[in-house]
Design a protein around this motif. Structure first.
Motif, short mmCIF file in Angstrom:
data_model
loop_
_atom_site.label_atom_id
_atom_site.label_comp_id
_atom_site.label_asym_id
_atom_site.label_seq_id
_atom_site.Cartn_x
_atom_site.Cartn_y
_atom_site.Cartn_z
N SER A 190 65.35 -50.01 -43.03
CA SER A 190 65.07 -48.57 -43.07
C SER A 190 64.34 -48.20 -44.37
N LEU A 191 64.42 -49.08 -45.36
CA LEU A 191 63.74 -48.85 -46.64
C LEU A 191 62.30 -49.34 -46.62
N GLU A 192 62.09 -50.49 -45.97
CA GLU A 192 60.75 -51.08 -45.87
C GLU A 192 60.77 -52.23 -44.87
N ARG A 218 73.78 -53.91 -41.94
CA ARG A 218 73.17 -54.20 -43.23
C ARG A 218 71.68 -54.50 -43.08
N LEU A 219 71.33 -55.27 -42.05
CA LEU A 219 69.92 -55.57 -41.82
C LEU A 219 69.14 -54.30 -41.50
N ALA A 260 62.20 -51.11 -39.04
CA ALA A 260 63.07 -50.18 -38.31
C ALA A 260 62.20 -49.19 -37.55
N THR A 261 62.61 -48.87 -36.34
CA THR A 261 61.95 -47.81 -35.57
C THR A 261 62.49 -46.47 -36.06
N ILE A 280 69.74 -44.12 -37.35
CA ILE A 280 71.08 -44.75 -37.35
C ILE A 280 71.42 -45.25 -38.75
N ALA A 281 70.46 -45.83 -39.46
CA ALA A 281 70.71 -46.29 -40.84
C ALA A 281 71.13 -45.11 -41.72
N ARG A 282 70.48 -43.97 -41.55
CA ARG A 282 70.85 -42.77 -42.32
C ARG A 282 72.27 -42.32 -41.94
N ASP A 283 72.57 -42.34 -40.64
CA ASP A 283 73.93 -41.99 -40.19
C ASP A 283 74.97 -42.93 -40.78
#
Length: 145
Positions: A53-55, A47-48, A102-103, A109-112
């Motif tokens: 990944s958005l900002e 979740r974090l 996020a790197t 990974i967030a997209r996955d």
């Protein structure tokens, strides 16, 4: 005379909708935990990472969004940072404040994770575009302030 709130509590249709929403939320979290585990992440870490990944966000804002203590967020960020998924940066608007970001790998990974959520994909695919639009609009209305 009954207030709208009292009527809503006793209305069988409303109660059924509330129970269905609860079932959807429970299935979402279960699926989210499974998707996170596929990347060796806890649900909180996933979740974090999704938020970041958005900002980029400061720790206090992350804690508010995750509804937890800032010290917990620090530990989660530490673990994600050790895996190269998150990095700390100075806040561009206030160099005294650090933000977590996020790197590239973290965003991947967030997209996955988002794409790996399976529980609603098939049921939603069974709805027409118009029905999905109506459902989206109704959910937005429910979440409006």
């Amino acid at each position: 005379m009954a207030t709208p709130r009292q009527t809503a509590r006793t209305d069988p249709l409303t109660m059924e909708v509330v129970e269905l929403i609860g079932d959807v939320v429970a299935r979402f979290y279960e699926d989210y935990e499974d998707a996170a585990a596929e990347h060796a992440l806890t649900g909180a870490q996933a979740r974090l990472l999704s938020l970041l990944s958005l900002e980029p966000l400061p720790m206090r804002k992350l804690a508010r969004k995750l509804k937890c203590e800032p010290s917990n967020v620090t530990g989660i960020v530490d673990r994600l940072e050790s895996r190269g998924l998150v990095e700390r940066r100075p806040d561009p608007t206030d160099r005294r404040v650090k933000v977590a970001a996020a790197t590239d790998e973290g965003r991947r990974i967030a997209r996955d994770l988002r794409e790996g959520l399976r529980f609603a994909r098939e049921p939603l695919a069974g709805l027409s575009a118009e029905e999905r639009g109506s459902l989206r609009d109704l959910l937005r209305r429910m979440l409006a302030p």
